[in-house]
Design a protein around this motif. Structure first.
Motif, PDB file in Angstrom:
ATOM      1  N   THR A  17      -1.467  -5.950  -0.278  1.00 47.24           N
ATOM      2  CA  THR A  17      -1.060  -5.704   1.098  1.00 47.24           C
ATOM      3  C   THR A  17      -0.091  -4.532   1.162  1.00 47.24           C
ATOM      4  OG1 THR A  17       0.662  -7.394   0.820  1.00 47.24           O
ATOM      5  CG2 THR A  17      -1.382  -8.072   1.883  1.00 47.24           C
ATOM      6  N   LEU A  18      -0.076  -3.851   2.297  1.00 48.91           N
ATOM      7  CA  LEU A  18       0.861  -2.739   2.485  1.00 48.91           C
ATOM      8  C   LEU A  18       2.249  -3.251   2.845  1.00 48.91           C
ATOM      9  CD1 LEU A  18       1.075   0.272   2.294  1.00 48.91           C
ATOM     10  CD2 LEU A  18       0.169   0.476   4.596  1.00 48.91           C
ATOM     11  N   ASN A  19       2.295  -4.390   3.558  1.00 47.99           N
ATOM     12  CA  ASN A  19       3.579  -5.080   3.702  1.00 47.99           C
ATOM     13  C   ASN A  19       3.448  -6.423   2.990  1.00 47.99           C
ATOM     14  OD1 ASN A  19       1.882  -6.297   5.605  1.00 47.99           O
ATOM     15  ND2 ASN A  19       3.229  -5.922   7.339  1.00 47.99           N
ATOM     16  N   ASN A  20       3.860  -7.537   3.570  1.00 49.25           N
ATOM     17  CA  ASN A  20       3.767  -8.816   2.861  1.00 49.25           C
ATOM     18  C   ASN A  20       2.724  -9.758   3.438  1.00 49.25           C
ATOM     19  OD1 ASN A  20       5.746  -8.215   0.950  1.00 49.25           O
ATOM     20  ND2 ASN A  20       7.401  -8.883   2.292  1.00 49.25           N
ATOM     21  N   ASN A  21       1.894  -9.268   4.361  1.00 51.17           N
ATOM     22  CA  ASN A  21       0.863 -10.094   4.980  1.00 51.17           C
ATOM     23  C   ASN A  21      -0.452  -9.347   5.013  1.00 51.17           C
ATOM     24  OD1 ASN A  21       2.084 -12.730   6.470  1.00 51.17           O
ATOM     25  ND2 ASN A  21       3.603 -11.077   6.468  1.00 51.17           N
TER      26      ASN A  21
ATOM     27  N   LYS B 218       5.561  -1.182   1.852  1.00 55.31           N
ATOM     28  CA  LYS B 218       5.663  -0.428   0.610  1.00 55.31           C
ATOM     29  C   LYS B 218       5.810   1.051   0.947  1.00 55.31           C
ATOM     30  CE  LYS B 218       2.843  -3.693  -2.062  1.00 55.31           C
ATOM     31  NZ  LYS B 218       2.813  -4.735  -1.029  1.00 55.31           N
ATOM     32  N   SER B 219       6.579   1.753   0.161  1.00 56.11           N
ATOM     33  CA  SER B 219       6.740   3.190   0.373  1.00 56.11           C
ATOM     34  C   SER B 219       5.497   3.919  -0.126  1.00 56.11           C
ATOM     35  CB  SER B 219       7.963   3.700  -0.380  1.00 56.11           C
ATOM     36  OG  SER B 219       7.752   3.595  -1.783  1.00 56.11           O
TER      37      SER B 219
ATOM     38  N   ARG C  40       5.581   6.350  -2.083  1.00 58.06           N
ATOM     39  CA  ARG C  40       5.836   6.548  -3.518  1.00 58.06           C
ATOM     40  C   ARG C  40       5.333   5.357  -4.313  1.00 58.06           C
ATOM     41  NH1 ARG C  40      10.564   5.456  -6.814  1.00 58.06           N
ATOM     42  NH2 ARG C  40      10.928   7.084  -8.400  1.00 58.06           N
ATOM     43  N   MET C  41       5.594   4.144  -3.817  1.00 54.29           N
ATOM     44  CA  MET C  41       5.150   2.946  -4.529  1.00 54.29           C
ATOM     45  C   MET C  41       3.631   2.830  -4.507  1.00 54.29           C
ATOM     46  SD  MET C  41       6.305  -1.012  -3.973  1.00 54.29           S
ATOM     47  CE  MET C  41       5.778  -2.281  -5.146  1.00 54.29           C
ATOM     48  N   VAL C  42       3.015   3.175  -3.373  1.00 53.29           N
ATOM     49  CA  VAL C  42       1.549   3.111  -3.283  1.00 53.29           C
ATOM     50  C   VAL C  42       0.919   4.072  -4.274  1.00 53.29           C
ATOM     51  CG1 VAL C  42      -0.442   3.558  -1.809  1.00 53.29           C
ATOM     52  CG2 VAL C  42       1.509   2.287  -0.897  1.00 53.29           C
ATOM     53  N   VAL C  43       1.405   5.318  -4.314  1.00 51.58           N
ATOM     54  CA  VAL C  43       0.860   6.305  -5.245  1.00 51.58           C
ATOM     55  C   VAL C  43       0.995   5.808  -6.680  1.00 51.58           C
ATOM     56  CG1 VAL C  43       1.283   8.584  -6.260  1.00 51.58           C
ATOM     57  CG2 VAL C  43       1.083   8.334  -3.783  1.00 51.58           C
ATOM     58  N   ARG C  44       2.159   5.314  -7.023  1.00 52.04           N
ATOM     59  CA  ARG C  44       2.377   4.872  -8.397  1.00 52.04           C
ATOM     60  C   ARG C  44       1.544   3.636  -8.724  1.00 52.04           C
ATOM     61  NH1 ARG C  44       8.466   6.381 -10.238  1.00 52.04           N
ATOM     62  NH2 ARG C  44       8.429   8.531  -9.486  1.00 52.04           N
ATOM     63  N   THR C  45       1.310   2.779  -7.747  1.00 52.27           N
ATOM     64  CA  THR C  45       0.455   1.617  -7.960  1.00 52.27           C
ATOM     65  C   THR C  45      -0.983   2.050  -8.187  1.00 52.27           C
ATOM     66  OG1 THR C  45       1.898   0.224  -6.605  1.00 52.27           O
ATOM     67  CG2 THR C  45      -0.353  -0.554  -6.955  1.00 52.27           C
TER      68      THR C  45
ATOM     69  N   VAL D  76       2.740   5.658   6.178  1.00 55.23           N
ATOM     70  CA  VAL D  76       2.674   5.567   4.712  1.00 55.23           C
ATOM     71  C   VAL D  76       1.365   6.173   4.213  1.00 55.23           C
ATOM     72  CG1 VAL D  76       2.505   3.975   2.756  1.00 55.23           C
ATOM     73  CG2 VAL D  76       4.194   3.563   4.549  1.00 55.23           C
ATOM     74  N   LEU D  77       0.256   5.836   4.863  1.00 53.39           N
ATOM     75  CA  LEU D  77      -1.050   6.326   4.408  1.00 53.39           C
ATOM     76  C   LEU D  77      -1.144   7.846   4.533  1.00 53.39           C
ATOM     77  CD1 LEU D  77      -3.484   3.593   5.740  1.00 53.39           C
ATOM     78  CD2 LEU D  77      -2.509   3.842   3.456  1.00 53.39           C
TER      79      LEU D  77
END
Length: 439
Positions: A271-275, A286-287, A289-294, A324-325
């Motif tokens: 998920t991009l947030n928690n749901n 999620k930032s 930066r976190m998405v790219v690194r994931t 974010v996207l």
């Protein structure tokens, strides 16, 4: 699995293993209460209060062309939409139920519009279909692990005919596979307890799906879930083991292999947030930066990332998600070559980041600032040239006096004018393209 079946799976998943990045979309009636897609189960909500959302579902701002443009801008190559979630509400014009979007104030076949828009944008398309159904009268109610009325003995299962539900479920899947053109993914969700495998008539279902669309990719959840991958991890998977595993809300520590040690296709769904479904109070996104690194982590381990957005009741992807996207897309526009068609490097993970590889090209994803040179283990004398992927700028190779005791390493500085510490050129992920010498 026989060699022929392995070859067929490899052929089917070729595009999947190349494209690496997809959009998951959870959307339905649950966007109105806006407390997540499991709201009816977690709050043990009876049918009638939930039907109030059916009577007010308008989706008046639904523009799948805008969704598709955003997915493409983010660097995603495929998308999967919830045609039917656990609540049983259908976003498509099924002839087997009245519980569908065309019978709400919305009055639209939302799946058809989604497919048309995403195909027009050049993206591959998939549909999610829940094996569970909390609306259907023949699905187990009282005592079921997940049903909203599981604690209501007056909702006993006497008179419920599960075979009727299975005929309904198989019939709807047939509708999706015959009435909506070519689909690239069929994403089933999910098995639990005794509700798995032949409880779903899984072998018969797989045979039907393969007969209608032989090319289609199928996940592993006719026998698995987010908790268990099922027999796809064995050397002898069942006929309904699926084409890929789908770990949920986590990245496997070392990728995914079967018991023989052979890599299998997999896709982490996050998920991009928690749901998954829209939750108005959930602002923990999620930032970029976190998405790219994931995403980089998934690719470096041989997997994909299916990243979820939850549109609101009116059909809009929240601006927080869209922002974010777009940031992820800006990075992908410059560095996508290190993702598409790439996989594990076959080298140990360096302390400063991760490595991905396509053929004779290695991509160094530098994620941490270094005190001195960035060192590449085992690559001394094997690198023909190094370039910043973002702009093609040369990174000179030269011998560093203070690394002469470590002759097995190749090394470089991201700023050739200094050997001192300096900020990373791209704090999200600075990518260096290394062309390896032919062996």
């Amino acid at each position: 699995m026989q060699d022929k079946e392995i070859m067929e799976r490899t052929r089917r998943t070729e595009w999947f293993r190349h494209d690496r990045f997809g959009m998951f979309i959870h959307w339905g009636l649950y966007a109105i209460p806006a407390r997540g897609e499991w709201v009816r189960s977690t709050e043990e909500m009876p049918e009638e209060p939930y039907l109030a959302y059916f009577r007010e579902f308008t989706a008046d701002r639904y523009d799948p062309k805008e969704w598709a443009r955003l997915a493409r801008q983010a660097g995603m190559r495929y998308a999967v939409l919830t045609a039917k979630h656990h609540d049983g509400f259908c976003l498509f014009d099924s002839q087997l139920t009245d519980y569908k979007s065309t019978n709400t104030p919305c009055g639209r076949d939302l799946v058809r519009e989604f497919l048309d828009a995403f195909r027009a944008e050049g993206l591959k398309v998939g549909l999610y279909y829940s094996l569970l159904d909390w609306h259907h009268p023949d699905y187990p109610h009282f005592g079921d692990q997940n049903h909203p009325l599981r604690n209501h003995p007056e909702e006993g299962n006497e008179g419920r005919d599960f075979s009727r539900y299975l005929a309904y479920m198989h019939g709807q899947i047939r509708e999706l596979l015959t009435n909506y053109g070519r689909l690239d993914v069929m994403w089933f969700d999910f098995s639990y307890g005794d509700m798995k495998c032949e409880t779903w008539k899984a072998a018969e279902l797989m045979e039907m799906v393969r007969s209608l669309q032989p090319h289609i990719l199928i996940d592993n959840r006719l026998e698995g879930s987010g908790e268990s991958s099922g027999s796809i991890l064995t050397e002898h998977p069942t006929p309904y083991a699926g084409d890929f595993a789908c770990p949920e809300q986590m990245i496997p520590p070392e990728g995914m292999r079967n018991t023989a040690g052979d890599p299998i296709p997999w896709e982490a769904c996050l998920t991009l947030n928690n749901n998954w479904g829209y939750a108005a109070g959930d602002r923990h996104y999620k930032s970029a930066r976190m998405v790219v690194r994931t995403l980089v982590e998934c690719v470096s381990k041989g997997g994909n990332l299916l990243l979820n957005v939850g549109p609101n009741a009116r059909g809009e992807i929240p601006e927080e998600s869209a922002a974010v996207l777009r940031q992820v897309g800006a990075w992908m526009a410059k560095n996508g070559a290190s993702i598409y068609g790439c996989g594990p490097a076959g080298l140990p993970k360096p302390e400063w980041g991760r490595l991905t590889r396509r053929g004779n090209t290695l991509y160094a994803h530098v994620l941490e600032e270094q005190a001195g040179a960035v060192c590449l283990p085992g690559l001394a004398g094997k690198v023909a040239r190094m370039r910043r992927l973002e702009d093609g700028s040369e990174i000179p190779q030269k011998e560093h006096w203070n690394l002469r005791e470590y002759p097995e390493y190749a090394s470089f500085f991201l700023n050739p004018s200094t050997s001192d510490s300096y900020p990373l050129p791209d704090p999200m992920d600075t990518v260096v393209e290394l062309t390896l010498r032919e062996e």
